[in-house]
Design a protein around this motif. Structure first.
Motif, PDB file in Angstrom:
ATOM      1  N   LYS A 144      12.394  -1.130  -8.624  1.00  0.00           N
ATOM      2  CA  LYS A 144      12.527  -2.117  -7.551  1.00  0.00           C
ATOM      3  C   LYS A 144      11.915  -1.574  -6.267  1.00  0.00           C
ATOM      4  N   GLY A 145      12.180  -0.276  -5.998  1.00  0.00           N
ATOM      5  CA  GLY A 145      11.614   0.306  -4.791  1.00  0.00           C
ATOM      6  C   GLY A 145      10.087   0.316  -4.814  1.00  0.00           C
ATOM      7  N   SER A 146       9.535   0.610  -5.980  1.00  0.00           N
ATOM      8  CA  SER A 146       8.055   0.631  -6.101  1.00  0.00           C
ATOM      9  C   SER A 146       7.481  -0.759  -5.897  1.00  0.00           C
ATOM     10  N   ARG A 147       8.108  -1.784  -6.488  1.00  0.00           N
ATOM     11  CA  ARG A 147       7.628  -3.158  -6.336  1.00  0.00           C
ATOM     12  C   ARG A 147       7.654  -3.564  -4.872  1.00  0.00           C
ATOM     13  N   ASP A 202       4.770  -4.696   0.166  1.00  0.00           N
ATOM     14  CA  ASP A 202       4.541  -4.390   1.579  1.00  0.00           C
ATOM     15  C   ASP A 202       3.079  -4.002   1.833  1.00  0.00           C
ATOM     16  N   CYS A 203       2.549  -3.204   0.880  1.00  0.00           N
ATOM     17  CA  CYS A 203       1.128  -2.803   1.032  1.00  0.00           C
ATOM     18  C   CYS A 203       0.206  -4.011   0.958  1.00  0.00           C
ATOM     19  N   LEU A 204       0.451  -4.902   0.020  1.00  0.00           N
ATOM     20  CA  LEU A 204      -0.379  -6.103  -0.110  1.00  0.00           C
ATOM     21  C   LEU A 204      -0.277  -6.975   1.133  1.00  0.00           C
ATOM     22  N   LYS A 205       0.928  -7.078   1.664  1.00  0.00           N
ATOM     23  CA  LYS A 205       1.117  -7.883   2.863  1.00  0.00           C
ATOM     24  C   LYS A 205       0.341  -7.304   4.031  1.00  0.00           C
ATOM     25  N   LYS A 206       0.436  -5.974   4.176  1.00  0.00           N
ATOM     26  CA  LYS A 206      -0.300  -5.336   5.272  1.00  0.00           C
ATOM     27  C   LYS A 206      -1.805  -5.498   5.081  1.00  0.00           C
ATOM     28  N   SER A 207      -2.280  -5.356   3.822  1.00  0.00           N
ATOM     29  CA  SER A 207      -3.722  -5.525   3.547  1.00  0.00           C
ATOM     30  C   SER A 207      -4.170  -6.945   3.864  1.00  0.00           C
ATOM     31  N   HIS A 208      -3.358  -7.934   3.499  1.00  0.00           N
ATOM     32  CA  HIS A 208      -3.702  -9.323   3.769  1.00  0.00           C
ATOM     33  C   HIS A 208      -3.768  -9.580   5.275  1.00  0.00           C
ATOM     34  N   GLU A 209      -2.795  -9.019   6.009  1.00  0.00           N
ATOM     35  CA  GLU A 209      -2.810  -9.191   7.459  1.00  0.00           C
ATOM     36  C   GLU A 209      -4.034  -8.516   8.078  1.00  0.00           C
ATOM     37  N   ALA A 210      -4.400  -7.341   7.521  1.00  0.00           N
ATOM     38  CA  ALA A 210      -5.582  -6.636   8.034  1.00  0.00           C
ATOM     39  C   ALA A 210      -6.852  -7.451   7.775  1.00  0.00           C
TER      40      ALA A 210
END
Length: 394
Positions: free
Chosen positions: A15-18, A23-31
């Protein structure tokens, strides 16, 4: 009963990894969205800068064009004023004056006018003056019954300047009205003023001249034959007012040869059409060829497409032997008839509108009329091979 133990720490790790991945995908999308917004903003700024530069450039070009127009007008006005001043000073010395008729063509020739150089030896008179592109007039042909003047004698025994022997071709220099006559049997060209006074002559390397010639021999071209720049009894000649090409009636080869201004071969007109082309005139949008055939007048457009053939007959009969012709600004045809001893005038449809002259040696009579020309003032000038007074003005 035994119980199974479940390692819940592994699930917690998954669950922690997911969550970390989300979070990484969200940050990449925002970038990516931020990068896209930055790029679009940059593109908008570049487009805005381009439009501003284009407007600035257009303004500069417009201002430059205005300055060039003003500079040209100032330069032309200065040159005109200087040339007019020189002409007025010269005419004041000679006791005569020159009046210019202003028109659009003269305005376009202002550079030529501005380069005129006059000196104390320059003689300005009504017959020897600079006339800036005088527009040819259409004569009143009904008034051409009797000549207004006669000039030069036909003398078969002497070569006295001002006397002719078997004259043929004739041409008028529009700028001055001077008349150039091919003195056929004297092997020379003589030049007369617009009122028939002898001026000068030249005869270098001329063997029975028929066509137009210049005062000084610049270049000769051609040889006997039927190839390019070869001729078999060349007859009439004219120069195009559109491109300065030279049209030559290559009579016994039954064709018109067209040469460039440098007298190089350009093309051939009339193969299979002509029987014996006698004269040619090139004016604005037409090329007219006088031929021995019947109908005898061929009319071509500037691309040398045949657009008409005219039946130029006088008094209901075919003209006996038309040799030379000229045309006015309405394309009326003024034609000398050698064996009928008269001059015919036809409209551009080939209908006779006037005739004057008869066989004889008197005033207004012709004895084998040959060369004929129309000057810019509307006078018809005729030379006859055997008239006593061989040059007549109508």
């Amino acid at each position: 009963m035994a119980t199974a133990e479940v390692d819940l720490s592994f699930i917690t790790q998954i669950k922690g990894s997911r969550k970390k991945i989300r979070d990484c995908l969200k940050k990449s999308h925002e970038a990516l969205r931020l990068r896209e917004s930055t790029l679009l903003s940059r593109i908008d700024q570049i487009e805005k800068d381009y439009n501003n530069k284009t407007q600035e450039m257009n303004s500069l070009v417009e201002a430059l064009n205005k300055e060039m127009v003003q500079a040209t007008e100032t330069l032309s006005a200065n040159k005109l004023a200087e040339a007019h001043k020189q002409i007025n000073e010269q005419t004041a010395e000679t006791g005569s004056s020159i009046e210019f008729e202003w028109d659009n063509q003269f305005e376009t020739d202002i550079e030529q006018l501005g380069s005129i150089k006059l000196n104390t030896q320059t003689k300005i008179s009504p017959t020897h003056s600079f006339l800036p592109q005088v527009k040819p007039v259409v004569p009143d042909y009904k008034a051409k019954q009797l000549p207004i003047a006669c000039g030069c004698k036909n003398d078969i025994h002497k070569k006295v300047p001002g006397e002719l022997n078997g004259p043929r071709g004739i041409a008028v220099l529009n700028q001055t009205g001077d008349i150039y006559i091919a003195d056929y049997c004297n092997h020379r060209v003589q030049v007369f003023s617009s009122n028939g006074d002898y001026l000068f002559m030249f005869s270098e390397k001329m063997n029975k001249p028929i066509v137009r010639a210049r005062r000084e021999l610049i270049k000769s071209v051609g040889s006997y034959g039927n190839g390019k720049v070869q001729f078999y009894y060349p007859h009439g000649v004219d120069v195009s007012d559109r491109n300065n090409n030279v049209y030559v009636c290559d009579s016994y080869n039954n064709r018109i040869q067209i040469l460039t201004q440098e007298l190089k071969f350009h093309s051939i007109l009339g193969i299979g059409m002509f029987k014996y082309p006698r004269d040619v005139k090139v004016r604005r949008d037409r090329v007219l060829v006088l031929d021995k055939s019947d109908p005898c007048m061929f009319v071509f457009n500037p691309d040398h497409d045949l657009i008409n053939r005219l039946i130029t007959r006088g008094d209901g009969k075919q003209t006996n032997k038309p040799l030379r012709f000229d045309i006015d600004r309405d394309y009326n045809i003024i034609m000398s008839d050698y064996c009928s001893h008269c001059v015919y005038v036809f409209n551009q449809e080939g209908e006779q509108i006037h005739k004057f002259g008869k066989k004889g040696q008197g005033i207004g009579e012709f004895y084998y009329p040959f060369g004929i020309a129309l000057d810019n003032t509307g006078h018809i000038i005729v030379v006859c091979q055997k008239n006593i007074n061989c040059l007549q003005f109508f």
